[in-house]
Design a protein around this motif. Structure first.
Motif, PDB file in Angstrom:
ATOM      1  N   ARG A   1      41.897  31.842  38.962  1.00 54.04           N
ATOM      2  CA  ARG A   1      42.967  31.499  38.020  1.00 54.04           C
ATOM      3  C   ARG A   1      42.568  31.886  36.592  1.00 54.04           C
ATOM      4  NH1 ARG A   1      44.138  26.893  39.957  1.00 54.04           N
ATOM      5  NH2 ARG A   1      42.404  25.792  38.992  1.00 54.04           N
ATOM      6  N   GLY A   2      41.323  31.615  36.231  1.00 56.94           N
ATOM      7  CA  GLY A   2      40.843  31.981  34.900  1.00 56.94           C
ATOM      8  C   GLY A   2      40.851  33.489  34.681  1.00 56.94           C
ATOM      9  N   ILE A   3      40.440  34.236  35.686  1.00 54.71           N
ATOM     10  CA  ILE A   3      40.426  35.696  35.573  1.00 54.71           C
ATOM     11  C   ILE A   3      41.849  36.239  35.448  1.00 54.71           C
ATOM     12  CG2 ILE A   3      39.876  37.834  36.802  1.00 54.71           C
ATOM     13  CD1 ILE A   3      37.393  36.376  37.878  1.00 54.71           C
ATOM     14  N   ARG A   4      42.772  35.692  36.256  1.00 54.02           N
ATOM     15  CA  ARG A   4      44.168  36.148  36.167  1.00 54.02           C
ATOM     16  C   ARG A   4      44.766  35.854  34.798  1.00 54.02           C
ATOM     17  NH1 ARG A   4      44.631  33.554  41.226  1.00 54.02           N
ATOM     18  NH2 ARG A   4      45.785  31.882  40.203  1.00 54.02           N
ATOM     19  N   ARG A   5      44.483  34.680  34.256  1.00 59.01           N
ATOM     20  CA  ARG A   5      45.010  34.328  32.929  1.00 59.01           C
ATOM     21  C   ARG A   5      44.441  35.245  31.845  1.00 59.01           C
ATOM     22  NH1 ARG A   5      44.587  28.189  31.702  1.00 59.01           N
ATOM     23  NH2 ARG A   5      45.902  28.846  29.983  1.00 59.01           N
TER      24      ARG A   5
END
Length: 74
Positions: A51-55
């Motif tokens: 999720r952090g990488i996608r954001r």
């Protein structure tokens, strides 16, 4: 009279400029997820990291491979 681009035209132009970067981002993202699964990390840990990488990818137009320390510390 000036021409004001429509929201659709602006979105299409933005998509065209990030498309090559998005393909590379997706390839690296999939590789990263595979490595995390192979390391045996818990599913919740993998999802939180993903999720952090996608954001970050969305925020930086999918060009996260060349980010500097100042950009990552915001």
């Amino acid at each position: 009279m000036t021409h004001t681009p429509t929201r659709t035209a602006v979105a299409a132009a933005a998509a065209a400029t990030t498309e090559p970067h998005r393909a590379e981002f997706d390839r690296r993202y999939d590789t990263h997820l595979r490595h995390q699964r192979l390391k045996g990390l818990r599913p919740k840990t993998i999802e939180a990291c993903a999720r952090g990488i996608r954001r970050m990818g969305e925020y930086f137009d999918y060009r996260i491979d060349a980010l500097g320390n100042d950009q990552l510390s915001r």
